[in-house]
Design an enzyme around this catalytic site. Structure first.
Site, PDB file in Angstrom:
ATOM      1  N   LYS A  71      -7.956   1.490  -3.221  1.00  0.00           N
ATOM      2  CA  LYS A  71      -7.474   0.727  -2.021  1.00  0.00           C
ATOM      3  C   LYS A  71      -7.706   1.921  -1.085  1.00  0.00           C
ATOM      4  O   LYS A  71      -8.419   1.679  -0.075  1.00  0.00           O
ATOM      5  CB  LYS A  71      -6.276   0.610  -2.203  1.00  0.00           C
ATOM      6  CG  LYS A  71      -5.498   0.286  -0.711  1.00  0.00           C
ATOM      7  CD  LYS A  71      -6.223  -1.170   0.002  1.00  0.00           C
ATOM      8  CE  LYS A  71      -5.616  -1.585   1.408  1.00  0.00           C
ATOM      9  NZ  LYS A  71      -4.292  -2.062   1.196  1.00  0.00           N
ATOM     10  N   THR A  73       0.581  -1.184  -0.002  1.00  0.00           N
ATOM     11  CA  THR A  73      -0.062   0.106  -0.007  1.00  0.00           C
ATOM     12  C   THR A  73       0.897   1.136   0.046  1.00  0.00           C
ATOM     13  O   THR A  73       1.524   1.473   0.978  1.00  0.00           O
ATOM     14  CB  THR A  73      -1.011  -0.008   1.251  1.00  0.00           C
ATOM     15  OG1 THR A  73      -1.883  -0.896   1.218  1.00  0.00           O
ATOM     16  CG2 THR A  73      -1.820   1.247   1.182  1.00  0.00           C
TER      17      THR A  73
END
Length: 285
Positions: free
Chosen positions: A156, A87
């Site tokens: 995300k 991420t």
């Protein structure tokens, strides 16, 4: 997370064997390899890259991602495909994609949603972005969302917005009910009746049972704060109002102050309780 994902690739991915593993802490890779079998531990990151056509990464944070690609980029990587399930912020993903493209390599951003238990059960939500041919190479495992790598990271982050808003809602509902004299059992029944499925049911269980204060964390609050920082940057950049998210992030900071960086993300319940004049934890000595 990376261990669970690599295990599933080996077991179900129809990949060439042995599967090449690399971890900056070699002992972890050795132990994982011994447990799985059909694996080979590379002595270095360049060594792992040199013998692989597809390199799948899952790293702890943005700093680790940037340092790893700094080490990869000088190597001979033409025609290799890099899939990153870490991420980062969207700008970092797009920058890495451009630098790899300049070296003749390919890139797919593939952030995932869900913790290690979902990874082990092959139930992660995968969000892929990259050029169509690259995404097609890994399509047996995912569904793509577009060609710009940063788009996957944006989704995300938006998914994290929904998660944090849900945790905040469930926490406030429980604290509100307790202040009104509603028994925890009855509030639990209401939540399970109205929202019987995850994610509400999962976060409700964590709070009702007290596991948010004493159990193994779903996500450590320190990691959640890193991710929420990316979301806040994105919201500020695009001029979006995310007030419930701002409140949830403030509550994460309170959790870290009171329970430490390894506390569970759902201990937001404790922060809401404190603001309502209740003890942080529902667990009594």
């Amino acid at each position: 997370m990376g261990m669970a994902m690599s295990e599933n690739l080996l077991r179900y991915g129809n990949v060439a064997k042995p599967l090449v593993l690399y971890n900056r802490t070699r002992e972890k890779a050795e132990a994982h390899s011994s447990r799985l079998g059909d694996c080979e531990v590379a002595n270095s990151l360049p060594a792992a890259v040199s013998v692989s056509d597809i390199i799948w990464l899952c790293l702890q944070d943005q700093t680790a991602v940037e340092e790893t690609f700094q080490e990869i980029l000088p190597a001979e990587i033409r025609s290799k495909l890099f899939v990153d399930s870490s991420t980062t912020n969207p700008e970092t993903a797009d920058s890495i994609a451009r630098r790899l493209s300049d070296r003749g390599a390919f890139f797919v951003a593939l952030p995932v949603m869900g913790g290690p238990p979902l990874a082990l059960s092959r139930s992660l939500t995968c969000i892929a972005s990259g050029d169509r041919e690259s995404v097609d190479r890994i399509r047996p495992y995912i569904e793509g969302v577009g060609e710009k790598p940063g788009a996957a990271l944006l989704l995300k982050l938006l998914g994290n917005f929904l998660i944090m808003a849900t945790i905040e809602t469930v926490a406030e509902a429980h604290a509100f009910a307790e202040k009104c004299g509603i028994d925890t059992t009855n509030m639990d029944k209401l939540l399970r009746a109205v929202f019987p499925l995850p994610p509400h049911a999962l976060y409700n269980r964590q709070m009702v049972t007290g596991e948010c204060f004493s159990g193994k964390p779903l996500v450590e609050v320190s990691k959640a704060l890193q991710l929420t920082g990316h979301v806040m940057e994105m919201a500020k950049k695009h001029g979006a109002s995310v007030k419930i998210y701002e409140i949830a992030r403030q509550h994460l900071e309170i959790v870290q102050e009171n329970a430490g960086p390894d506390a569970d993300i759902t201990a937001i319940y404790g922060a809401v309780r404190m603001e309502s004049g209740l003890p942080f934890s529902t667990i009594t000595e």
